[in-house]
Design a protein around this motif. Structure first.
Motif, PDB file in Angstrom:
ATOM      1  N   GLY A 198      89.483 -15.660 -47.147  1.00 52.11           N
ATOM      2  CA  GLY A 198      90.658 -14.660 -46.749  1.00 52.11           C
ATOM      3  C   GLY A 198      89.957 -13.209 -46.688  1.00 52.11           C
ATOM      4  N   ASN A 199      89.104 -12.911 -47.755  1.00 50.87           N
ATOM      5  CA  ASN A 199      88.686 -11.716 -47.812  1.00 50.87           C
ATOM      6  C   ASN A 199      87.664 -11.380 -46.469  1.00 50.87           C
ATOM      7  OD1 ASN A 199      89.788 -10.544 -50.080  1.00 50.87           O
ATOM      8  ND2 ASN A 199      87.985 -11.547 -51.489  1.00 50.87           N
ATOM      9  N   TYR A 200      87.093 -12.545 -46.210  1.00 51.58           N
ATOM     10  CA  TYR A 200      85.875 -12.554 -44.987  1.00 51.58           C
ATOM     11  C   TYR A 200      86.993 -12.005 -43.728  1.00 51.58           C
ATOM     12  CZ  TYR A 200      83.258 -14.494 -41.441  1.00 51.58           C
ATOM     13  OH  TYR A 200      82.633 -14.693 -39.938  1.00 51.58           O
ATOM     14  N   TYR A 201      88.047 -12.938 -43.515  1.00 52.23           N
ATOM     15  CA  TYR A 201      89.003 -12.655 -42.389  1.00 52.23           C
ATOM     16  C   TYR A 201      89.261 -11.454 -42.266  1.00 52.23           C
ATOM     17  CZ  TYR A 201      89.477 -17.626 -42.039  1.00 52.23           C
ATOM     18  OH  TYR A 201      89.213 -19.308 -41.795  1.00 52.23           O
ATOM     19  N   LYS A 202      89.640 -10.767 -43.363  1.00 47.37           N
ATOM     20  CA  LYS A 202      90.151  -9.181 -43.570  1.00 47.37           C
ATOM     21  C   LYS A 202      88.974  -8.502 -42.891  1.00 47.37           C
ATOM     22  CE  LYS A 202      93.509  -9.916 -47.021  1.00 47.37           C
ATOM     23  NZ  LYS A 202      93.739  -9.622 -48.469  1.00 47.37           N
ATOM     24  N   ILE A 203      87.869  -8.507 -43.505  1.00 45.21           N
ATOM     25  CA  ILE A 203      86.663  -7.633 -43.183  1.00 45.21           C
ATOM     26  C   ILE A 203      86.296  -8.055 -41.729  1.00 45.21           C
ATOM     27  CG2 ILE A 203      84.189  -7.322 -43.477  1.00 45.21           C
ATOM     28  CD1 ILE A 203      84.775  -8.064 -46.610  1.00 45.21           C
ATOM     29  N   ALA A 213      81.686 -11.871 -49.102  1.00 46.46           N
ATOM     30  CA  ALA A 213      82.257 -11.800 -47.724  1.00 46.46           C
ATOM     31  C   ALA A 213      81.687 -10.618 -46.719  1.00 46.46           C
ATOM     32  CB  ALA A 213      83.899 -11.734 -48.023  1.00 46.46           C
ATOM     33  N   ARG A 214      81.416  -9.673 -47.120  1.00 49.51           N
ATOM     34  CA  ARG A 214      80.961  -8.519 -46.293  1.00 49.51           C
ATOM     35  C   ARG A 214      79.470  -8.753 -46.097  1.00 49.51           C
ATOM     36  NH1 ARG A 214      82.813  -4.041 -44.541  1.00 49.51           N
ATOM     37  NH2 ARG A 214      84.411  -4.067 -45.824  1.00 49.51           N
ATOM     38  N   ILE A 215      78.659  -9.359 -47.109  1.00 49.50           N
ATOM     39  CA  ILE A 215      77.350  -9.839 -47.094  1.00 49.50           C
ATOM     40  C   ILE A 215      77.225 -10.749 -45.885  1.00 49.50           C
ATOM     41  CG2 ILE A 215      75.583 -11.160 -48.078  1.00 49.50           C
ATOM     42  CD1 ILE A 215      75.973  -9.941 -50.600  1.00 49.50           C
ATOM     43  N   ILE A 216      77.979 -11.732 -45.847  1.00 44.94           N
ATOM     44  CA  ILE A 216      77.943 -12.657 -44.775  1.00 44.94           C
ATOM     45  C   ILE A 216      78.411 -12.263 -43.293  1.00 44.94           C
ATOM     46  CG2 ILE A 216      78.986 -15.053 -43.845  1.00 44.94           C
ATOM     47  CD1 ILE A 216      77.361 -15.116 -46.543  1.00 44.94           C
ATOM     48  N   LYS A 217      79.370 -11.283 -43.326  1.00 39.72           N
ATOM     49  CA  LYS A 217      79.757 -10.634 -42.156  1.00 39.72           C
ATOM     50  C   LYS A 217      78.524  -9.929 -41.343  1.00 39.72           C
ATOM     51  CE  LYS A 217      81.734  -7.205 -39.376  1.00 39.72           C
ATOM     52  NZ  LYS A 217      81.336  -5.728 -39.068  1.00 39.72           N
ATOM     53  N   ILE A 218      77.856  -8.985 -42.322  1.00 39.34           N
ATOM     54  CA  ILE A 218      76.931  -8.345 -41.897  1.00 39.34           C
ATOM     55  C   ILE A 218      75.679  -8.971 -41.616  1.00 39.34           C
ATOM     56  CG2 ILE A 218      74.989  -6.542 -42.614  1.00 39.34           C
ATOM     57  CD1 ILE A 218      77.245  -5.424 -44.535  1.00 39.34           C
ATOM     58  N   ALA A 219      75.634 -10.173 -42.194  1.00 39.53           N
ATOM     59  CA  ALA A 219      74.255 -10.787 -41.913  1.00 39.53           C
ATOM     60  C   ALA A 219      74.577 -11.779 -40.489  1.00 39.53           C
ATOM     61  CB  ALA A 219      73.996 -12.046 -42.792  1.00 39.53           C
ATOM     62  N   HIS A 269      69.251 -13.094 -50.284  1.00 43.88           N
ATOM     63  CA  HIS A 269      69.937 -12.471 -51.596  1.00 43.88           C
ATOM     64  C   HIS A 269      69.687 -13.357 -52.787  1.00 43.88           C
ATOM     65  CE1 HIS A 269      71.882  -9.078 -49.265  1.00 43.88           C
ATOM     66  NE2 HIS A 269      71.968 -10.087 -48.381  1.00 43.88           N
ATOM     67  N   GLU A 270      70.297 -14.831 -52.564  1.00 53.05           N
ATOM     68  CA  GLU A 270      70.629 -15.277 -53.755  1.00 53.05           C
ATOM     69  C   GLU A 270      69.614 -16.045 -54.590  1.00 53.05           C
ATOM     70  OE1 GLU A 270      73.746 -17.722 -51.719  1.00 53.05           O
ATOM     71  OE2 GLU A 270      75.280 -16.666 -52.725  1.00 53.05           O
ATOM     72  N   ILE A 271      68.616 -16.159 -53.358  1.00 54.91           N
ATOM     73  CA  ILE A 271      67.274 -17.028 -54.114  1.00 54.91           C
ATOM     74  C   ILE A 271      65.890 -16.001 -54.028  1.00 54.91           C
ATOM     75  CG2 ILE A 271      65.840 -18.728 -53.831  1.00 54.91           C
ATOM     76  CD1 ILE A 271      68.783 -19.372 -55.223  1.00 54.91           C
ATOM     77  N   LEU A 272      65.706 -15.711 -52.659  1.00 56.92           N
ATOM     78  CA  LEU A 272      64.506 -14.798 -52.376  1.00 56.92           C
ATOM     79  C   LEU A 272      64.744 -13.412 -53.118  1.00 56.92           C
ATOM     80  CD1 LEU A 272      63.759 -16.092 -48.680  1.00 56.92           C
ATOM     81  CD2 LEU A 272      62.800 -16.794 -50.845  1.00 56.92           C
ATOM     82  N   ARG A 273      65.974 -13.065 -53.233  1.00 58.55           N
ATOM     83  CA  ARG A 273      66.225 -11.632 -53.799  1.00 58.55           C
ATOM     84  C   ARG A 273      65.833 -10.387 -52.879  1.00 58.55           C
ATOM     85  NH1 ARG A 273      66.811 -12.919 -59.398  1.00 58.55           N
ATOM     86  NH2 ARG A 273      66.766 -10.766 -60.191  1.00 58.55           N
TER      87      ARG A 273
END
Length: 584
Positions: free
Chosen positions: A556-561, A451-457, A433-437
């Motif tokens: 913390g958001n990642y833990y909640k998700i 946080a949600r991007i990481i969880k899905i990935a 996402h951040e470099i290759l878009r």
């Protein structure tokens, strides 16, 4: 059963016994294959030491292996890491998975400890445990000259024999199951090599539908600039990333003290290809062929390897980097951790290493020929701690960070911290996402939405590793295309969401198993350097220290998700919702 061999092989090296069993249907239905099946099989045995006879070492294929689905020639290796203490899996290329499945097995589970050096030979359903004393004390290249390499083979070098904490298992000469030290698990079992050769086949549910899904995946691959573009990885290998990461001023330099290295052009993918007249090669069944071999047989290093033996160690000598890669492959050492540990050593010593010192240090580490080499063979964290400077280890959970500085990509910072196996870029890869878009561009200097991007990935990559497909395909294709492929192979209905739910089950189970060894949210952190020191800014790009409050909020958001508790551990409700109650 369509898509599977339906048989598994259990080997007890202590008793020198082999047993062929039916692959449990429940294991297939809930975990698909590869990484997922290995994690589920390991289960609560994760509390055993990595070198305990009862600790399993598992080799597993997936439903797409040995089919016409693109990049389906991979396999997974699963056990407990001696470097991090976490559950650990490696997705590895070559043709081991294909030969294993053609031999009639979905997976091999190896336990016990032989009383002398041993080799396992599998020829279809014939399984023989041989003495391998003649291979002991030999590195991979020499050992392979002494065995029949028809089919496929997995060998450890001297580093694995000595149980270096970051020793690898080397498949077919130059495909490594690296990072976490699974070569040491194999060495602890006194298992020097596995050979496998198969000639059988298995049934595909709907060959016409598989052909259609393959054509769709290939159409997307051919349209991808990152894969088949003029500057893509098919043309230049993963070293194509050198120039891209350099231009973003996020290349780890001098043990992550800077983020820009002026000499990196010397080992870019373009220059390596032209200097060594490199040709394409790759895993069985792969159309991308990202591996590159020089005109004299030199194995071209991957991006992480060139960058860490380059910028991280202030070295722009491409010949030294290629030789360092060869030595690591031959001893069976993970290149990222080897280079990062040497860089940590240089910082603690307070000096710049001469490039000629790099090969010598690798020999010392791989062979444990000196006390310095022995100390370094346990990884940067233990070395730095013993030297009274643990802050010099650029690692998470004891696993050294790869070649993306987290100050230049905040999603990568969060992914490093929360990864189940430590500082790793392969659990989630927000660089896409951040470099290759791809699939959409995000602000690399923001934690917003990460946080949600990481969880899905993480969930997606757990599925990809369980199908034993290659992550590079997903620069172009998606789980939607692979859901069609796996449905065509197995006859079981899959879609994107059902695959993601399976990925979530695998990832959460890994997290829970880690918690049984007291690895929790307290370990989800980055080295202090990234919160206190700037990177190397330019007139147009400001590389600031990470804001710790923002990082902690994102975590913390990642833990909640995820549904974890405040300690970063899966809750009982989450475990039961995912059908993991049997592990509580």
């Amino acid at each position: 059963m369509y898509g599977y061999a339906s048989k598994s092989l259990k080997i007890d090296l202590s008793a020198r016994k082999t047993e062929i069993i039916d692959t449990p249907l429940d294991l297939i239905e809930r975990y698909i294959g590869g990484r997922g099946m290995g994690v589920a099989l390991l289960g609560k045995r994760i509390t055993l030491a990595h070198d305990a006879p009862g600790m399993p070492l598992i080799f597993a294929s997936g439903p797409l292996v040995a089919t016409d689905a693109p990049t389906s020639g991979r396999s997974s290796v699963i056990s407990r890491s001696p470097l991090t203490g976490t559950i650990f899996d490696c997705s590895v290329g070559g043709k081991f998975g294909t030969e294993l499945k053609r031999a009639g097995f979905d997976l091999i589970e190896i336990t016990g400890k032989a009383d002398r050096w041993t080799m396992i030979s599998i020829d279809d359903q014939s399984v023989v445990i041989d003495d391998a004393g003649h291979l002991a004390g030999k590195n991979v290249e020499e050992a392979r000259t002494l065995i029949d390499t028809r089919g496929s083979d997995a060998v450890i070098g001297i580093a694995g024999e000595h149980q270096s904490a970051f020793s690898s298992i080397v498949f077919d000469g130059h495909y490594l199951a690296g990072r976490g030290g699974l070569g040491a698990v194999m060495g602890a079992k006194k298992l020097k090599a596995i050979k496998v050769k198969g000639s059988s086949s298995f049934d595909i549910f709907d060959p016409a539908a598989l052909k259609a899904s393959r054509e769709e995946i290939m159409r997307l691959l051919r349209a991808s600039q990152a894969v088949f573009g003029e500057l893509g990885i098919s043309e230049f290998g993963t070293a194509a990333l050198v120039d891209l990461i350099h231009s973003r001023r996020m290349e780890p330099t001098n043990n992550f003290r800077q983020t820009f290295y002026s000499g990196s052009t010397a080992y870019s993918g373009y220059n390596l290809k032209n200097r060594y007249k490199a040709k394409k090669t790759g895993c069985m069944g792969c159309p991308i062929l990202c591996k590159k071999i020089g005109m004299n047989g030199e194995v071209m290093p991957e991006y992480e390897t060139v960058s860490h033996f380059g910028a991280l160690n202030d070295n722009n000598d491409a010949a030294v980097i290629v030789e360092a890669n060869r030595l690591c492959n031959d001893y069976g050492l993970d290149t990222i951790t080897t280079a990062a540990t040497i860089s940590c050593f240089a910082e603690i010593e307070g000096r710049k290493l001469n490039p000629d010192e790099l090969p010598e240090l690798i020999r010392e580490i791989g062979g444990m020929t000196t006390e310095r080499g022995r100390m370094l063979s346990y990884g940067s964290l233990r070395y730095a701690a013993a030297a009274g400077k643990p802050e010099a280890s650029m690692s998470v959970k004891g696993l050294e960070l790869p070649a993306y500085d987290p100050r230049g990509a905040y999603g990568m910072a969060l992914a490093y911290a929360t990864s189940n196996r430590g500082g790793c870029h392969l659990r989630a890869y927000p660089i896409s996402h951040e470099i290759l878009r791809k699939p959409v561009a995000t602000d690399r200097f923001s934690f917003e939405g990460k946080a949600r991007i990481i969880k899905i990935a993480e969930d997606m990559n757990a599925v990809i590793d369980s199908l034993t497909a290659c992550k590079f395909v997903f620069f172009a294709a998606s789980l939607e295309e692979y859901a069609r492929a796996v449905s065509a192979v197995t006859g079981k209905p899959h879609d994107t969401q059902s695959l993601l739910r399976t990925g979530e089950r695998i990832y959460v189970l890994e997290r829970f198993l880690n918690s049984l060894n007291n690895i929790t949210g307290a370990d989800d952190d980055l080295p202090a350097r990234f919160f206190t020191e700037e990177g190397t800014s330019s007139e147009n790009i400001k590389v600031s220290p990470l804001n710790r409050d923002e990082f902690l909020t994102a975590r913390g958001n990642y833990y909640k998700i995820r549904g974890y508790d405040e300690r970063g551990v899966p809750t009982r409700a989450l475990m039961e919702r995912l059908g993991l109650g049997e592990y509580l």
